[in-house]
Write a protein that holds these residues in place. Sequence first.
Motif, PDB file in Angstrom:
ATOM      1  N   ASP A  31      73.895  -5.768-186.679  1.00 34.16           N
ATOM      2  CA  ASP A  31      74.425  -5.868-185.308  1.00 34.16           C
ATOM      3  C   ASP A  31      75.709  -5.069-185.117  1.00 34.16           C
ATOM      4  O   ASP A  31      76.405  -5.233-184.123  1.00 34.16           O
ATOM      5  CB  ASP A  31      74.645  -7.333-184.933  1.00 34.16           C
ATOM      6  N   GLY A  32      76.043  -4.200-186.062  1.00 34.58           N
ATOM      7  CA  GLY A  32      77.261  -3.415-185.954  1.00 34.58           C
ATOM      8  C   GLY A  32      78.449  -4.134-186.563  1.00 34.58           C
ATOM      9  O   GLY A  32      78.322  -5.192-187.168  1.00 34.58           O
ATOM     10  N   VAL A  33      79.623  -3.542-186.384  1.00 39.51           N
ATOM     11  CA  VAL A  33      80.872  -4.113-186.897  1.00 39.51           C
ATOM     12  C   VAL A  33      81.984  -3.843-185.895  1.00 39.51           C
ATOM     13  O   VAL A  33      81.834  -3.032-184.985  1.00 39.51           O
ATOM     14  CB  VAL A  33      81.280  -3.497-188.267  1.00 39.51           C
ATOM     15  N   GLU A  34      83.090  -4.541-186.089  1.00 42.84           N
ATOM     16  CA  GLU A  34      84.337  -4.202-185.413  1.00 42.84           C
ATOM     17  C   GLU A  34      85.302  -3.719-186.475  1.00 42.84           C
ATOM     18  O   GLU A  34      85.341  -4.250-187.581  1.00 42.84           O
ATOM     19  CB  GLU A  34      84.945  -5.418-184.713  1.00 42.84           C
ATOM     20  N   VAL A  35      86.070  -2.697-186.124  1.00 45.26           N
ATOM     21  CA  VAL A  35      87.127  -2.219-187.011  1.00 45.26           C
ATOM     22  C   VAL A  35      88.433  -2.329-186.237  1.00 45.26           C
ATOM     23  O   VAL A  35      88.517  -1.935-185.079  1.00 45.26           O
ATOM     24  CB  VAL A  35      86.884  -0.759-187.452  1.00 45.26           C
ATOM     25  N   ARG A  36      89.428  -2.896-186.885  1.00 45.19           N
ATOM     26  CA  ARG A  36      90.736  -3.087-186.256  1.00 45.19           C
ATOM     27  C   ARG A  36      91.791  -2.387-187.085  1.00 45.19           C
ATOM     28  O   ARG A  36      91.746  -2.414-188.315  1.00 45.19           O
ATOM     29  CB  ARG A  36      91.072  -4.570-186.176  1.00 45.19           C
ATOM     30  N   LEU A  37      92.752  -1.783-186.413  1.00 50.52           N
ATOM     31  CA  LEU A  37      93.902  -1.175-187.071  1.00 50.52           C
ATOM     32  C   LEU A  37      95.119  -2.023-186.728  1.00 50.52           C
ATOM     33  O   LEU A  37      95.444  -2.196-185.549  1.00 50.52           O
ATOM     34  CB  LEU A  37      94.109   0.264-186.601  1.00 50.52           C
ATOM     35  N   LEU A  38      95.754  -2.573-187.749  1.00 52.12           N
ATOM     36  CA  LEU A  38      96.945  -3.393-187.568  1.00 52.12           C
ATOM     37  C   LEU A  38      98.137  -2.718-188.222  1.00 52.12           C
ATOM     38  O   LEU A  38      98.002  -2.124-189.301  1.00 52.12           O
ATOM     39  CB  LEU A  38      96.766  -4.771-188.201  1.00 52.12           C
ATOM     40  N   ILE A  39      99.280  -2.813-187.569  1.00 51.47           N
ATOM     41  CA  ILE A  39     100.536  -2.352-188.147  1.00 51.47           C
ATOM     42  C   ILE A  39     101.468  -3.546-188.193  1.00 51.47           C
ATOM     43  O   ILE A  39     101.763  -4.152-187.159  1.00 51.47           O
ATOM     44  CB  ILE A  39     101.160  -1.204-187.330  1.00 51.47           C
ATOM     45  N   ASP A  40     101.869  -3.903-189.389  1.00 54.14           N
ATOM     46  CA  ASP A  40     102.725  -5.073-189.613  1.00 54.14           C
ATOM     47  C   ASP A  40     102.141  -6.316-188.940  1.00 54.14           C
ATOM     48  O   ASP A  40     102.861  -7.102-188.316  1.00 54.14           O
ATOM     49  CB  ASP A  40     104.154  -4.794-189.138  1.00 54.14           C
ATOM     50  N   GLY A  41     100.824  -6.474-189.041  1.00 55.92           N
ATOM     51  CA  GLY A  41     100.145  -7.670-188.534  1.00 55.92           C
ATOM     52  C   GLY A  41      99.828  -7.652-187.053  1.00 55.92           C
ATOM     53  O   GLY A  41      99.219  -8.585-186.542  1.00 55.92           O
ATOM     54  N   VAL A  42     100.212  -6.597-186.339  1.00 54.55           N
ATOM     55  CA  VAL A  42      99.963  -6.493-184.897  1.00 54.55           C
ATOM     56  C   VAL A  42      98.817  -5.510-184.660  1.00 54.55           C
ATOM     57  O   VAL A  42      98.878  -4.369-185.120  1.00 54.55           O
ATOM     58  CB  VAL A  42     101.221  -6.017-184.137  1.00 54.55           C
ATOM     59  N   GLU A  43      97.780  -5.974-183.957  1.00 51.57           N
ATOM     60  CA  GLU A  43      96.644  -5.100-183.684  1.00 51.57           C
ATOM     61  C   GLU A  43      97.048  -3.979-182.747  1.00 51.57           C
ATOM     62  O   GLU A  43      97.571  -4.209-181.665  1.00 51.57           O
ATOM     63  CB  GLU A  43      95.503  -5.905-183.066  1.00 51.57           C
ATOM     64  N   GLN A  45      94.731  -1.092-182.397  1.00 49.36           N
ATOM     65  CA  GLN A  45      93.510  -0.481-181.885  1.00 49.36           C
ATOM     66  C   GLN A  45      92.321  -1.245-182.431  1.00 49.36           C
ATOM     67  O   GLN A  45      92.384  -1.803-183.524  1.00 49.36           O
ATOM     68  CB  GLN A  45      93.433   0.986-182.353  1.00 49.36           C
ATOM     69  N   ARG A  46      91.231  -1.260-181.631  1.00 52.75           N
ATOM     70  CA  ARG A  46      90.000  -1.926-182.047  1.00 52.75           C
ATOM     71  C   ARG A  46      88.812  -1.069-181.612  1.00 52.75           C
ATOM     72  O   ARG A  46      88.804  -0.537-180.512  1.00 52.75           O
ATOM     73  CB  ARG A  46      89.903  -3.301-181.403  1.00 52.75           C
ATOM     74  N   TRP A  47      87.838  -0.949-182.505  1.00 56.65           N
ATOM     75  CA  TRP A  47      86.623  -0.198-182.206  1.00 56.65           C
ATOM     76  C   TRP A  47      85.407  -1.067-182.505  1.00 56.65           C
ATOM     77  O   TRP A  47      85.392  -1.777-183.506  1.00 56.65           O
ATOM     78  CB  TRP A  47      86.506   1.045-183.078  1.00 56.65           C
ATOM     79  N   ASP A  70      96.823  -1.928-191.927  1.00 62.75           N
ATOM     80  CA  ASP A  70      95.571  -2.543-192.341  1.00 62.75           C
ATOM     81  C   ASP A  70      94.426  -2.004-191.508  1.00 62.75           C
ATOM     82  O   ASP A  70      94.507  -1.992-190.272  1.00 62.75           O
ATOM     83  CB  ASP A  70      95.613  -4.065-192.154  1.00 62.75           C
ATOM     84  N   LEU A  71      93.359  -1.562-192.167  1.00 69.01           N
ATOM     85  CA  LEU A  71      92.085  -1.289-191.511  1.00 69.01           C
ATOM     86  C   LEU A  71      91.197  -2.470-191.869  1.00 69.01           C
ATOM     87  O   LEU A  71      90.950  -2.736-193.047  1.00 69.01           O
ATOM     88  CB  LEU A  71      91.453   0.006-192.031  1.00 69.01           C
ATOM     89  N   VAL A  72      90.746  -3.192-190.858  1.00 69.82           N
ATOM     90  CA  VAL A  72      89.999  -4.426-191.059  1.00 69.82           C
ATOM     91  C   VAL A  72      88.591  -4.251-190.498  1.00 69.82           C
ATOM     92  O   VAL A  72      88.435  -3.885-189.332  1.00 69.82           O
ATOM     93  CB  VAL A  72      90.699  -5.607-190.345  1.00 69.82           C
TER      94      VAL A  72
END
Length: 103
Positions: A31-43, A45-47, A70-72
């Motif tokens: 079903d796909g994924v979400e990828v989030r970019l966090l800097i110091d725990g703050v999101e 960007q989200r794809w 973090d790339l999550v």
Amino acid sequence: AQDWIVRRWRSNIGGAVRLSGVLERDDPRGDGVEVRLLIDGVERQRWALAPGARTGYALDAVLQPDSLLDLVVTPGPAGDDGFDATVTTLSVTAPSLDRVALP
């Protein structure tokens, strides 16, 4: 239970940087994924990546020495974590440096 996969880089520089990379899901299943970019725990960007999707990204940020990037990768909208293999790259470019890449 949902598993979140986190790729972390600790900055050894401070100041304005350009973050860029590629996010890719080769597998057409799931079903796909979400990828989030966090800097110091703050999101920052989200794809949402559908099965088989590929996208590039670039954004500007200001980092402090020891900032955490973090790339999550999280499961897609149905919460199904099957077939979620995802390629992530992150490059950090600072005007005063060449390029620092997340291994």
